[in-house]
Design a protein around this motif. Structure first.
Motif, PDB file in Angstrom:
ATOM      1  N   ASN A 177       0.831  -1.319  -0.019  1.00  0.00           N
ATOM      2  CA  ASN A 177       0.155   0.133  -0.234  1.00  0.00           C
ATOM      3  C   ASN A 177       1.136   1.105  -0.133  1.00  0.00           C
ATOM      4  OD1 ASN A 177      -2.441  -0.740  -0.196  1.00  0.00           O
ATOM      5  ND2 ASN A 177      -2.767  -0.832   2.366  1.00  0.00           N
ATOM      6  N   GLN A 178       0.256   2.139  -0.015  1.00  0.00           N
ATOM      7  CA  GLN A 178       0.900   3.553   0.062  1.00  0.00           C
ATOM      8  C   GLN A 178       2.464   3.447  -1.093  1.00  0.00           C
ATOM      9  OE1 GLN A 178      -0.026   4.196   3.925  1.00  0.00           O
ATOM     10  NE2 GLN A 178      -0.034   6.963   3.077  1.00  0.00           N
ATOM     11  N   LEU A 179       1.999   2.587  -2.291  1.00  0.00           N
ATOM     12  CA  LEU A 179       3.353   2.545  -3.219  1.00  0.00           C
ATOM     13  C   LEU A 179       2.940   3.931  -4.191  1.00  0.00           C
ATOM     14  CD1 LEU A 179       4.081  -1.118  -3.612  1.00  0.00           C
ATOM     15  CD2 LEU A 179       5.322   0.436  -3.173  1.00  0.00           C
ATOM     16  N   PRO A 180       4.180   4.339  -4.392  1.00  0.00           N
ATOM     17  CA  PRO A 180       3.236   5.935  -5.553  1.00  0.00           C
ATOM     18  C   PRO A 180       3.311   5.226  -7.217  1.00  0.00           C
ATOM     19  CG  PRO A 180       5.981   5.700  -5.382  1.00  0.00           C
ATOM     20  CD  PRO A 180       5.320   4.726  -4.153  1.00  0.00           C
ATOM     21  N   GLY A 181       2.373   5.614  -7.450  1.00  0.00           N
ATOM     22  CA  GLY A 181       2.320   4.402  -9.277  1.00  0.00           C
ATOM     23  C   GLY A 181       3.241   4.268  -9.894  1.00  0.00           C
ATOM     24  N   TRP A 182       4.791   4.779  -9.793  1.00  0.00           N
ATOM     25  CA  TRP A 182       4.922   4.072 -10.724  1.00  0.00           C
ATOM     26  C   TRP A 182       5.927   2.952 -10.590  1.00  0.00           C
ATOM     27  CZ3 TRP A 182      10.412   3.271  -8.470  1.00  0.00           C
ATOM     28  CH2 TRP A 182      10.798   3.347  -7.723  1.00  0.00           C
ATOM     29  N   VAL A 183       5.946   2.720  -9.816  1.00  0.00           N
ATOM     30  CA  VAL A 183       6.296   1.192  -8.671  1.00  0.00           C
ATOM     31  C   VAL A 183       5.780   0.184  -9.776  1.00  0.00           C
ATOM     32  CG1 VAL A 183       6.850  -0.759  -6.790  1.00  0.00           C
ATOM     33  CG2 VAL A 183       7.079   2.325  -7.028  1.00  0.00           C
ATOM     34  N   ALA A 184       4.346   0.491  -9.620  1.00  0.00           N
ATOM     35  CA  ALA A 184       3.619  -0.428 -10.846  1.00  0.00           C
ATOM     36  C   ALA A 184       3.808  -0.504 -11.262  1.00  0.00           C
ATOM     37  CB  ALA A 184       1.596  -0.228  -9.551  1.00  0.00           C
ATOM     38  N   GLN A 185       4.540   0.425 -12.519  1.00  0.00           N
ATOM     39  CA  GLN A 185       4.588   0.547 -13.813  1.00  0.00           C
ATOM     40  C   GLN A 185       6.189   0.108 -14.274  1.00  0.00           C
ATOM     41  OE1 GLN A 185       1.873   2.678 -15.684  1.00  0.00           O
ATOM     42  NE2 GLN A 185       1.176   2.819 -13.656  1.00  0.00           N
ATOM     43  N   LEU A 186       7.094  -0.406 -12.866  1.00  0.00           N
ATOM     44  CA  LEU A 186       8.139  -0.878 -13.189  1.00  0.00           C
ATOM     45  C   LEU A 186       7.334  -2.039 -14.667  1.00  0.00           C
ATOM     46  CD1 LEU A 186      10.301  -0.670  -9.984  1.00  0.00           C
ATOM     47  CD2 LEU A 186       9.963   0.370 -12.567  1.00  0.00           C
ATOM     48  N   PRO A 187       8.451  -2.836 -15.146  1.00  0.00           N
ATOM     49  CA  PRO A 187       9.047  -3.945 -15.369  1.00  0.00           C
ATOM     50  C   PRO A 187       9.498  -4.826 -15.003  1.00  0.00           C
ATOM     51  CG  PRO A 187      10.179  -2.203 -16.922  1.00  0.00           C
ATOM     52  CD  PRO A 187       9.666  -1.900 -15.748  1.00  0.00           C
ATOM     53  N   ALA A 188       8.818  -6.129 -14.041  1.00  0.00           N
ATOM     54  CA  ALA A 188       8.903  -6.886 -13.381  1.00  0.00           C
ATOM     55  C   ALA A 188      10.882  -7.365 -13.218  1.00  0.00           C
ATOM     56  CB  ALA A 188       8.409  -8.130 -13.935  1.00  0.00           C
ATOM     57  N   ALA A 189      11.040  -7.479 -14.178  1.00  0.00           N
ATOM     58  CA  ALA A 189      12.915  -7.437 -14.247  1.00  0.00           C
ATOM     59  C   ALA A 189      13.118  -5.884 -13.455  1.00  0.00           C
ATOM     60  CB  ALA A 189      13.687  -7.609 -15.333  1.00  0.00           C
TER      61      ALA A 189
END
Ligand code: G3I
Length: 318
Positions: free
Chosen positions: A87-99
């Motif tokens: 939770n409370q992760l900025p959007g950019w973390v979710a956008q990162l490629p898994a690698a």
């Protein structure tokens, strides 16, 4: 003068309250927070990923530093909360490629733990890894990218950055025995057997009188301690369906007392933190509609004398 902290300290423990930055401008609030009742604080939001690394590799410590400064000015120790949470992760973390997730995670932990080194005595390294049925939270981007190995990697990275902080895993609904606590127990046992640097387990203690008191809490804390880790009550509050009445208040007081006694009965239970001290700033009404009144001070910052007295008694005071 007898305070919650002085009583806890007489037993070698701390009694703390969470806080948050907006509240630190409320002078009536800070007078109590820093007035001797509490020997420890935890920032409710200031050290989370969205506060500390809102865009990638751009770090902001203003809010966390403000909590540290308040704590230092009032002789309170600080638990760091939290290096890794879904939770409370900025959007950019979710956008990162898994690698790229592992490197981003390690970079985040290294930077934040390095900044606060020497200023926090403990970290919630990994927060809330489990679903309530004891399965892993597969919605976490860290789990998605790395599987369960993210947990060991997070602890090793935190230890490298701050060798002196006690490193905790922290979750809710693990206070009593049950599937979720069993899952946590098995995880901690495995991590210990693998030499992963984990020092403690946090039991949040977000309780509600309508759901009953956790099963065998003392025995549950003890079995974790027997694995060779510290335990702590990290986010205690006891909510009820509003309005308050004498019966609900009495049940609530019993719950607080039971938690304090469970901690005191376990040698390795190092302290108790309530998730802020006043209903004025409790997270509960915003999340559980129609519920609240969960803390020992009311929304007017008045001490609930009966509840407070029960906690004092449980801590061994009079
Ligand atoms: O910062 C924004 C602000 O810009 C915006 O105007 C405002 C409007 O709602 O929201 C603000 O963000 C809020 C944030 O707290 C800071 O105040 C979020 O909406 C709100 O959801 C967030 O709530 C926090 C919650 O964690 C988020 O999950 C609570 O304050 C905090 O007490 C709570 O703490 C958690 C622990 O970290 C982990 N265990 C459970 C516990 C209770 O949920």
């Amino acid at each position: 003068e007898q305070t919650l902290q002085s009583l806890a300290a007489a037993g070698g423990r701390y009694f703390g309250s969470a806080t948050d930055n907006p509240e630190l401008t409320d002078t009536a609030y800070t007078a109590v927070l820093g007035g001797g009742e509490f020997g420890q604080t935890t920032p409710g939001n200031a050290m989370k990923w969205d506060s500390t690394e809102p865009s990638q590799n751009s770090f902001s410590y203003t809010k966390g530093d403000a909590v540290i400064a308040f704590a230092q000015a009032h002789g309170m120790k600080v638990r760091g909360h939290t290096l890794l949470w879904h939770n409370q992760l900025p959007g950019w973390v979710a956008q990162l490629p898994a690698a790229q997730v592992q490197a981003a995670m390690e970079n985040h932990i290294t930077n934040v733990a390095t900044h606060f080194k020497g200023k926090v005595f403990a970290w919630d390294v990994v927060n809330e890894p489990f679903n309530d049925d004891g399965t892993y939270r597969s919605t976490s981007p860290f789990y998605t990218a790395m599987g369960i190995d993210y947990i060991a990697d997070a602890f090793r990275t935190a230890r490298a950055a701050d060798p002196d902080a006690k490193l905790y895993i922290n979750d809710y609904n693990t206070d009593g025995q049950g599937a979720k606590a069993d899952a946590m127990y098995n995880l901690v046992k495995t991590l210990k057997s693998q030499g992963v640097p984990i020092d403690g387990v946090g039991f949040q203690g977000h309780l509600a009188i309508q759901y009953g008191f956790p099963t065998n809490m003392q025995a549950n804390l003890q079995r974790f301690a027997d694995l060779g880790v510290d335990v702590a009550i990290t986010e205690l509050d006891v909510r009820m369906v509003l309005p308050r009445d004498a019966t609900k208040d009495a049940t609530q007081a019993t719950y607080y007392s039971n938690v304090v006694k469970a901690c005191l009965a376990v040698t390795r239970c190092v302290g108790i933190t309530i998730w802020d001290y006043t209903d004025k700033y409790s997270w509960i009404p915003g999340v559980f509609s129609g519920e609240g009144a969960a803390l020992p001070w009311d929304e007017n910052l008045q001490k609930k004398t009966s509840l407070y007295g029960t906690i004092v008694t449980a801590l061994g005071g009079t």
